[in-house]
Motif scaffolding. Structure first.
Motif, short mmCIF file in Angstrom:
data_model
loop_
_atom_site.label_atom_id
_atom_site.label_comp_id
_atom_site.label_asym_id
_atom_site.label_seq_id
_atom_site.Cartn_x
_atom_site.Cartn_y
_atom_site.Cartn_z
N ILE A 1 -3.21 -1.07 -8.94
CA ILE A 1 -3.89 0.02 -8.97
C ILE A 1 -2.78 1.47 -9.10
O ILE A 1 -2.08 1.55 -8.18
CB ILE A 1 -4.66 0.35 -7.68
CG1 ILE A 1 -5.37 -1.21 -7.46
CG2 ILE A 1 -5.64 1.40 -7.67
CD1 ILE A 1 -6.23 -1.55 -8.27
N ILE B 1 0.83 -1.05 0.11
CA ILE B 1 -0.07 -0.12 -0.01
C ILE B 1 0.92 1.23 -0.12
O ILE B 1 1.77 1.40 0.86
CB ILE B 1 -0.87 0.00 1.19
CG1 ILE B 1 -1.87 -1.08 1.13
CG2 ILE B 1 -1.82 1.28 1.41
CD1 ILE B 1 -2.54 -1.49 2.52
N VAL C 1 -9.90 3.68 -2.00
CA VAL C 1 -10.91 2.40 -1.96
C VAL C 1 -11.90 2.64 -1.27
O VAL C 1 -11.86 3.03 -0.30
CB VAL C 1 -9.79 1.19 -1.66
CG1 VAL C 1 -10.71 0.13 -1.70
CG2 VAL C 1 -8.55 1.21 -2.21
N CYS D 1 -2.90 6.52 0.95
CA CYS D 1 -3.95 6.22 0.49
C CYS D 1 -5.05 5.83 1.71
O CYS D 1 -4.82 6.13 2.51
CB CYS D 1 -3.74 4.41 -0.14
SG CYS D 1 -2.73 4.21 -1.22
N LEU E 1 -1.06 -1.13 -4.36
CA LEU E 1 -1.71 0.23 -4.45
C LEU E 1 -0.65 0.98 -4.43
O LEU E 1 0.13 1.44 -3.71
CB LEU E 1 -2.68 0.38 -3.18
CG LEU E 1 -3.81 -0.10 -3.21
CD1 LEU E 1 -4.20 -1.72 -3.51
CD2 LEU E 1 -4.83 0.37 -2.14
N VAL F 1 -4.32 6.38 -3.71
CA VAL F 1 -5.30 5.51 -4.09
C VAL F 1 -6.55 5.60 -3.15
O VAL F 1 -6.28 5.65 -1.87
CB VAL F 1 -4.87 4.11 -4.40
CG1 VAL F 1 -6.01 3.29 -4.67
CG2 VAL F 1 -3.87 4.19 -5.38
#
Length: 134
Positions: free
Chosen positions: A101, A57, A89, A61, A83, A87
């Motif tokens: 992503i 990650i 989610v 994020c 990720l 990002v």
């Protein structure tokens, strides 16, 4: 980066296991120590979040409640999502397999992502379709 001393490893492992179970039971978040988490990651509205240990990650994020980031097949346990930075989610989203992503992408609520999402794009639906944002 492991603890080399056997005398320290035992108590620290027990402390980690206790902390992991406490976090899972109180907040509903399964976040193993083997996953890589960047700086400034926000887990909003804790509850029902499951993250596989091989997941990466990026920085800044945002992950919302009831999200799953995991593997698709049990014979490929290292194929976890990646990720990038910034990002978002959405709630209830599922990201499975070795999926990347891109930076600044957004995953819609309850989307099931099985393919890569380019930077700055939006993935929505079941299975997720990718739409470019302007």
């Amino acid at each position: 980066m492991g603890v080399r001393s056997r005398w320290l490893r035992g108590p620290l492992s027990a402390l980690y296991r206790w902390g992991f179970r406490w976090c899972r039971n109180v907040y509903g978040i399964e976040l193993p120590y083997t996953c890589t988490v960047g700086q400034g990651v926000v887990i909003e509205h804790q509850g029902g979040i499951v993250i596989h240990g091989a997941t990466v990650i990026g920085d800044r994020c945002i992950i919302r409640q009831n999200c799953t980031l995991g593997v698709r097949r049990l014979d490929r346990l290292d194929d976890a999502p990646i990720l990038m930075n910034d990002v978002h989610v959405g709630a209830g989203a599922v990201i499975l397999g070795r999926v990347t992503i891109g930076a600044g992408a957004a995953i819609g609520a309850n989307a099931v992502v099985l393919t890569d999402v380019p930077a700055g794009a939006l993935a929505i639906g079941v299975p997720a379709t990718v739409r470019l944002r302007h």
